[in-house]
Write an enzyme that holds these catalytic residues in place. Structure first.
Site, PDB file in Angstrom:
ATOM      1  CB  THR A  34      -0.882   0.008   1.270  1.00 39.95           C
ATOM      2  OG1 THR A  34      -1.713  -1.155   1.249  1.00 39.95           O
ATOM      3  CG2 THR A  34      -1.780   1.249   1.337  1.00 39.95           C
ATOM      4  N   GLY A  35       0.411   2.292  -0.658  1.00 41.38           N
ATOM      5  CA  GLY A  35       1.115   3.574  -0.592  1.00 41.38           C
ATOM      6  C   GLY A  35       1.392   4.142  -1.968  1.00 41.38           C
ATOM      7  CB  SER A  36       2.664   7.465  -2.972  1.00 42.82           C
ATOM      8  OG  SER A  36       3.822   7.503  -2.171  1.00 42.82           O
ATOM      9  CB  THR A  37       6.496   3.594  -3.394  1.00 43.12           C
ATOM     10  OG1 THR A  37       6.852   4.743  -2.627  1.00 43.12           O
ATOM     11  CG2 THR A  37       7.673   3.189  -4.255  1.00 43.12           C
TER      12      THR A  37
ATOM     13  N   GLY B 193       0.544   4.659   5.814  1.00 37.85           N
ATOM     14  CA  GLY B 193      -0.748   4.642   5.126  1.00 37.85           C
ATOM     15  C   GLY B 193      -1.806   3.886   5.916  1.00 37.85           C
TER      16      GLY B 193
ATOM     17  CD  GLU C 258       1.380  -1.745   4.540  1.00 39.35           C
ATOM     18  OE1 GLU C 258       1.169  -0.903   3.663  1.00 39.35           O
ATOM     19  OE2 GLU C 258       2.047  -1.501   5.555  1.00 39.35           O
TER      20      GLU C 258
ATOM     21  CB  ALA D 221       9.692   0.848   3.952  1.00 43.64           C
ATOM     22  CG  ASP D 222       6.142   4.871   6.552  1.00 40.08           C
ATOM     23  OD1 ASP D 222       5.785   5.597   5.612  1.00 40.08           O
ATOM     24  OD2 ASP D 222       5.382   4.053   7.104  1.00 40.08           O
TER      25      ASP D 222
ATOM     26  N   GLY E 267       3.430   1.665   7.897  1.00 42.56           N
ATOM     27  CA  GLY E 267       2.127   2.008   8.442  1.00 42.56           C
ATOM     28  C   GLY E 267       1.756   3.465   8.268  1.00 42.56           C
TER      29      GLY E 267
HETATM   30  C1  5RP Z   1       1.387   2.019   4.249  1.00 43.11           C
HETATM   31  C2  5RP Z   1       2.861   1.826   4.247  1.00 43.11           C
HETATM   32  C3  5RP Z   1       3.623   2.392   3.099  1.00 43.11           C
HETATM   33  O1  5RP Z   1       4.337   1.367   2.499  1.00 43.11           O
HETATM   34  C4  5RP Z   1       4.544   3.448   3.597  1.00 43.11           C
HETATM   35  O2  5RP Z   1       3.812   4.410   4.319  1.00 43.11           O
HETATM   36  C5  5RP Z   1       5.299   4.130   2.449  1.00 43.11           C
HETATM   37  O3  5RP Z   1       4.392   4.837   1.675  1.00 43.11           O
HETATM   38  P1  5RP Z   1       4.832   5.706   0.427  1.00 43.11           P
HETATM   39  O4  5RP Z   1       5.257   4.757  -0.640  1.00 43.11           O
HETATM   40  O5  5RP Z   1       3.589   6.472   0.073  1.00 43.11           O
HETATM   41  O6  5RP Z   1       5.952   6.613   0.862  1.00 43.11           O
HETATM   42  O7  5RP Z   1       3.435   1.243   5.127  1.00 43.11           O
HETATM   43  O8  5RP Z   1       0.791   1.571   5.425  1.00 43.11           O
END
Ligand code: 5RP
Length: 230
Positions: free
Chosen positions: A35-38, A104, A110, A90-91, A102
């Site tokens: 999940t997330g923008s990437t 997102g 996940e 990942a953050d 997390g």
């Molecule tokens: C969602 C996540 C995402 O993988 C994490 O927040 C990274 O998101 P992004 O790709 O938007 O930077 O853990 O729960």
């Protein structure tokens, strides 16, 4: 290493790693999708080879909606015993492949999909690579009636936990729970930390992914996509 122009934006780096992750998708397989923008970039790339995969197991309602909109079948995780790969962002990720996730709010699903996958392929831009986890506020999914006590338990560790809000109200996850974001932590032993917090009553999932760490990270950098193997 794939060459990239130094002028690439963070969004373009996400596109690059999302596309690079396609090399880990086995023909005829079911893919674990984060999940997330990437990951959204990965889903867009996956759509270009959708005839070559059976479908996906998804980690959130948001990713499910995007997968379905692009014509990629989404299977229930209980219908699938094992996945070859799980692809997610990942953050934060450290040099051993431990992650904080997390941002997102999808950490629980996940972790479930990661646990049923043989390999976790993390896709991230280089801002996510850290020496020690804890700079990014640590997401923790909790059952609402335990929130105040879990806040106090984090305070005893030196952390400041706040309830994540959306439109002024506690954000409700896909699982009907809430998220605490915890600042002020230095997570020097991710495995021990994950074990400890997971035992606190009312904690659904802590956003440290040490037991479900990455085996590979495709890192978007100004020099191109770097492959880190853990
Ligand atoms: C969602 C996540 C995402 O993988 C994490 O927040 C990274 O998101 P992004 O790709 O938007 O930077 O853990 O729960």
């Amino acid at each position: 290493m794939t060459q990239a122009s130094p002028a690439l934006t963070q969004d373009e780096l996400k596109t690059l790693v999302g596309q690079a992750a396609l090399q880990y998708v086995l023909p005829g397989s079911i893919v674990g999708v984060g999940t997330g923008s990437t990951v959204n970039k990965f889903i867009d790339a996956l759509a270009t080879i959708k005839d070559q995969v059976k479908g996906a197991v998804s980690s959130s309602e948001a990713s499910t909606a995007r997968l379905k909109a692009l014509g990629i079948p989404v299977l229930d995780s209980n219908e699938v015993v094992e996945l070859a790969v799980y692809i997610d962002g990942a953050d934060e990720i450290d040099h051993q492949g431990h992650m904080v996730k997390g941002g997102g709010a999808a950490l629980t699903r996940e972790k479930i999909v990661a646990a049923q996958s043989l390999q976790f392929i993390c896709i991230a831009d280089e801002s996510k690579l850290v020496k020690t986890l804890g700079q990014f506020p640590l997401p923790v999914e909790v059952i609402p009636m335990a929130a105040k006590r879990v806040v106090r338990q984090f305070a005893a560790l030196g952390g400041v936990a706040t309830i994540r809000l959306k439109d002024g109200q506690p954000l409700v996850t896909d699982n009907g729970q809430i998220i605490l974001d915890v600042t002020g932590l230095q997570i020097s032993d991710p495995l021990a930390f994950e074990s400890q917090v997971n035992q606190w009553p009312g904690v659904v999932t802590v956003g440290v992914f040490a037991y479900q760490k990455a085996q590979v990270c495709l890192l978007g950098t100004a020099e191109g996509v770097k492959t880190l193997v853990f």
